[in-house]
Design a protein around this motif. Sequence first.
Motif, mmCIF file in Angstrom:
data_model
loop_
_atom_site.group_PDB
_atom_site.id
_atom_site.type_symbol
_atom_site.label_atom_id
_atom_site.label_comp_id
_atom_site.label_asym_id
_atom_site.label_seq_id
_atom_site.Cartn_x
_atom_site.Cartn_y
_atom_site.Cartn_z
ATOM 1 N N SER A 1 1.590 2.895 -3.445
ATOM 2 C CA SER A 1 0.502 3.400 -4.283
ATOM 3 C C SER A 1 0.625 4.906 -4.520
ATOM 4 C CB SER A 1 -0.857 3.072 -3.653
ATOM 5 O OG SER A 1 -0.957 3.652 -2.361
ATOM 6 N N ASN A 2 1.275 5.601 -3.602
ATOM 7 C CA ASN A 2 1.513 7.040 -3.752
ATOM 8 C C ASN A 2 2.814 7.233 -4.539
ATOM 9 O OD1 ASN A 2 2.954 9.591 -2.928
ATOM 10 N ND2 ASN A 2 1.016 9.967 -1.879
ATOM 11 N N PRO A 3 2.789 8.012 -5.643
ATOM 12 C CA PRO A 3 3.996 8.165 -6.482
ATOM 13 C C PRO A 3 5.217 8.686 -5.728
ATOM 14 C CG PRO A 3 2.070 9.040 -7.613
ATOM 15 C CD PRO A 3 1.634 8.715 -6.212
ATOM 16 N N ILE A 4 5.015 9.644 -4.827
ATOM 17 C CA ILE A 4 6.151 10.197 -4.076
ATOM 18 C C ILE A 4 6.725 9.154 -3.123
ATOM 19 C CG2 ILE A 4 6.866 11.948 -2.405
ATOM 20 C CD1 ILE A 4 4.772 13.796 -3.661
ATOM 21 N N MET A 5 5.833 8.451 -2.410
ATOM 22 C CA MET A 5 6.286 7.393 -1.499
ATOM 23 C C MET A 5 6.963 6.265 -2.274
ATOM 24 S SD MET A 5 6.001 7.930 1.702
ATOM 25 C CE MET A 5 6.118 6.246 2.334
ATOM 26 N N LYS A 6 6.414 5.941 -3.431
ATOM 27 C CA LYS A 6 7.020 4.887 -4.259
ATOM 28 C C LYS A 6 8.445 5.269 -4.653
ATOM 29 C CE LYS A 6 6.311 2.203 -8.479
ATOM 30 N NZ LYS A 6 5.425 1.940 -9.634
ATOM 31 N N TRP A 7 8.624 6.537 -5.068
ATOM 32 C CA TRP A 7 9.969 7.000 -5.427
ATOM 33 C C TRP A 7 10.912 6.905 -4.235
ATOM 34 C CZ3 TRP A 7 12.820 11.013 -3.356
ATOM 35 C CH2 TRP A 7 14.012 11.315 -4.027
ATOM 36 N N GLU B 1 0.821 -1.219 0.000
ATOM 37 C CA GLU B 1 0.000 0.000 0.000
ATOM 38 C C GLU B 1 0.855 1.270 0.000
ATOM 39 O OE1 GLU B 1 -2.346 -3.326 1.850
ATOM 40 O OE2 GLU B 1 -0.313 -2.538 2.018
ATOM 41 N N LEU B 2 2.048 1.189 0.589
ATOM 42 C CA LEU B 2 2.920 2.358 0.656
ATOM 43 C C LEU B 2 3.431 2.781 -0.716
ATOM 44 C CD1 LEU B 2 5.032 1.544 3.842
ATOM 45 C CD2 LEU B 2 3.200 3.237 3.637
#
Length: 196
Positions: free
Chosen positions: A69-75, A66-67
Motif C-alpha cells: 500500500s506504501n508506494p516506496i515499499m511497493k517499488w 498491506e506492505l
Amino acid sequence: MNFIYLLGKFLFFIYFKTFNRLTIVGKDNIPVDKGVLLCSNHISNFDPPLVGVATPRKVRFMAKAELFSNPIMKWLMNALGTFPVKRGLNDKQALRNGINILNNGEVLGFFPEGTRSKTGKLGSGLAGAGFFALRSDAVVVPCAIVGSYKPFKKIIIIFGKPVNFKEYSEKMSAKDATAIIMEQISGLLESSERNI
C-alpha cells in the motif's frame, strides 16, 4: 538477479556473517535447472532475507498485501520479486502467481506455518505448501533455520534433499502433501539438534 536484489543479498550476507556467524548446510541440494518450492520453518521477520542470502538462486516470496500500500515499499517489493497475497482469503491471483513462478523454473520461498512461531518450535503446516507442491512441476526442498538472530548468536540454515511429489499418488490431498513437507523440515531440525 537485478541490482537491488544483489545489493540486498550482499548487505544481508555481511550482516548475518558478522553478527550471527551464519553457517549454510546442504546448499548443493538446491537444483539449478528447475522450479523449486523452498519450504522453511518460520521463526523471525529475518527469515526471508536469510533464505535469500543462503540460496544460490534468486528466491521469490509472497508478502502480505498491506506492505504494497506504501508506494516506496511497493517499488522495493516489486524490485525484489515479491508479490502480494491477501491473507485470510482464498487469493486466487496469488496462487496463480506462485504456480507460474514455479512452472517457469524459478524458486519460490514459502513458510508452510503461515506465520512466525512464537515459541521457536515448529508449528502445523497449512495446505498452501501442499497445493503448490502438487499443482506445479517444481520439486520441494525442505529447509530448517536453527539458532537465534540475537547479536553474536549463531544461525544455521540447512537445506534437505529435494522431494518430487510427482512420485506420489495423484489422489493425494494438499493437506497430506503439506504433512510430508513438515515431516521433512522436522527431520532437519531434529538432526541439527543431535549434531550441532
